[in-house]
Structure formats: C-alpha cells, structure tokens
Design an enzyme around this catalytic site. Structure first.
Site, PDB file in Angstrom:
ATOM      1  N   GLY A   4     -39.195 -26.019 -10.135  1.00 50.35           N
ATOM      2  CA  GLY A   4     -37.754 -26.008  -9.941  1.00 50.35           C
ATOM      3  C   GLY A   4     -37.304 -24.661  -9.428  1.00 50.35           C
ATOM      4  O   GLY A   4     -37.999 -23.656  -9.590  1.00 50.35           O
ATOM      5  N   HIS A  55     -46.741 -18.419  -7.977  1.00 46.34           N
ATOM      6  CA  HIS A  55     -47.009 -17.471  -6.882  1.00 46.34           C
ATOM      7  C   HIS A  55     -48.400 -16.844  -7.018  1.00 46.34           C
ATOM      8  O   HIS A  55     -48.580 -15.636  -6.835  1.00 46.34           O
ATOM      9  CB  HIS A  55     -45.939 -16.386  -6.845  1.00 46.34           C
ATOM     10  CG  HIS A  55     -44.538 -16.924  -6.846  1.00 46.34           C
ATOM     11  ND1 HIS A  55     -43.993 -17.588  -5.765  1.00 46.34           N
ATOM     12  CD2 HIS A  55     -43.573 -16.931  -7.805  1.00 46.34           C
ATOM     13  CE1 HIS A  55     -42.754 -17.957  -6.057  1.00 46.34           C
ATOM     14  NE2 HIS A  55     -42.485 -17.578  -7.288  1.00 46.34           N
TER      15      HIS A  55
END
Length: 279
Positions: free
Chosen positions: A14, A130
């Site tokens: 999200g 990431h």
C-alpha cells in the site's frame, strides 16, 4: 498432462501521499505455471496502513474465490499487517477491539474483514521493502501509481517466461538468472497492456472474485440506502470505485445502478450524499 493452475504466492503493498491523503494499493498474484495477475486500486482520502490492509484483503478475496485448498504464502512489507493478523488480533477481539492501553483499535473495519478472510491456509510472510524483491517492488509501483492518480497497465495472467521455476526460492523472492532477460526488462514487460483476448475471457478465479466484489459493493450500497446513511464524496467514490472528482462532477442528482444519488448538504469541506433505491 495439463497441470491445474494454482496460486503459488501473493504479494501486497500500500502507499499514501500525505498519510492521510490520496492512497493506492497493489497486489501481485503468482501462479504455479509462471503466469501473473496484478490488481490495484485507490482511495481519495486514506492512510498508508489502510491501503496495506486493503491490498491484503483483495489478495485473500481472490484466493477465496479461486476455491484453492493448498497453502499459499502472502508477502507484505508492512509489519503492522503481519503482526496485526498473526499476533495482535486475538487480544484485540478478546478486549472488545481495544488496545492494551484501552484505546479503540484503528482500522477495525478492515481488520474484521481481513480476519474473516484469513485461515490456516495462508502463511503470512514479511519481506523487507525496497530490497530488490521483484514482486514487492512491483506492488509498490502499482500502489504508488494509483496513489498518484494514475491508472497503471497491469499484467493480466501473461506468462513470465523470463523467470524460470527454479528461480523461485522458498522465501518467495525471485532472482533473474544470468541467462534470463535483465530485471528492468522484466519490470517493463509487467507493464504490458492486457490482450483483448484476456480482457474478454479472464481466468475463472478472476471472474468469480470480481463478481464477489461486485456483490459486496451492491450489498453495502443497499444498506446505506435502506438505513438512510449519509456518506461523503470520498466514501461514495470508494463505493463506486471511481475518483472523487467523478462524483462531484455529476451534479446534485443522478442515477447509479439501482439507486438515485442525491446531494443533501455540505458539512465543512465535505459534501454529503444520500442513496435511494429505484423500485
């Protein structure tokens, strides 16, 4: 021998611009035949945690609609979601949806939905955001695009030939072998526009999931109308799955599906709407 296609793993993420602010969510569904299905959506005014939860809910709805009984790993980079559904939720329910400090649990509505969809079939896994995980990065890109008001092209069950079956590790992370195409090529390919053939005839599990989502939407709209609830422009936009501007630009009185939608009044910066059933 034809192998029945099964969901191998689910990735969710999200994003939110402002927190609260415009938000988006993304899901990547990996099948055992190497095909991929991507989903995403947006909300005009929300939070990052709500979008993380919404992504997980969408993934589990698709899993439920598929009728699959085999275990599936769901990967999230949100410790809030992972710990909430695997550790905290039992205590919340015991305490009447209160935290250890006695405060109301935030996002209770989404937690209740996620709890209903959850089962022993789902293995909840945390993946570092990431960290060059292909599927997590792709979820992030989808979510951020929707949060930014864009509509990304989503991969719709196209075969991922560049990622071989033996490059899918037990952790769910995918690596590209030296003989495969580069990572950026895989990511670019995942943005390819769905073929007309797929749009006309998507997989059954996708069609059923879409129908279930539609029925849930119509049931919510019926309850809003029958109980005379007033809802804001952003809430109505979420219900209709459109941008808030698409609601306010239609005027003060218009028809949506089985309901007449009427502008009632303004409270502060919010416009309140009422739904009335068309007999």
């Amino acid at each position: 021998m034809l192998v029945e296609r099964k969901i191998a793993s689910l990735y969710t993420d999200g994003a939110c611009s402002g927190n609260p602010g415009p938000g988006g969510w993304g899901v990547v569904v990996n099948f055992n035949d190497g095909s991929v299905y991507e989903m995403g959506g947006s909300a005009a005014q929300t939070t990052n945690n709500r979008m993380e939860l919404q992504a997980a809910i969408a993934a589990l709805k698709l899993l439920a609609a598929s009728g699959q009984s085999e275990a599936v790993s769901l990967y999230t980079d949100s410790e809030y979601v992972k710990k909430g559904i695997t550790q905290w939720i039992s205590s919340w329910k015991t305490k009447g949806w209160k935290t250890s400090q006695g405060k109301p649990v935030q996002n209770q509505d989404l937690w209740e939905t996620l709890d209903r969809l959850n089962s022993q079939q789902v293995q909840w896994c945390y993946v570092q955001g990431h960290s060059n995980d292909v599927c997590n990065d792709r979820c992030d890109a989808i979510a951020r695009a929707f949060a930014g008001g864009q509509t990304p092209s989503l991969r719709q069950a196209a075969s991922v030939d560049s990622v071989s079956s033996n490059s899918i590790h037990p952790t769910g992370n995918k690596t590209i072998q030296s003989s495969s195409v580069p990572l950026d090529a895989v990511m670019t390919d995942s943005l390819a526009t769905p073929t007309a053939e797929f749009l006309d005839n998507p997989p059954r599990e996708v069609r059923v999931a879409q129908l279930r989502n539609l029925m849930e939407t119509l049931q919510m709209a019926e309850e809003v109308a029958s109980k005379g609830y007033l809802i804001t422009s952003s809430e109505l936009a979420d219900l209709m799955d459109v941008n808030a501007s698409a609601v306010t630009s239609r005027g003060d009185n218009w028809v949506w599906r089985n309901w007449v939608v009427s502008r009632v009044r303004r409270e502060g910066n919010q416009i309140l709407w009422q739904l009335e059933r068309v007999d």
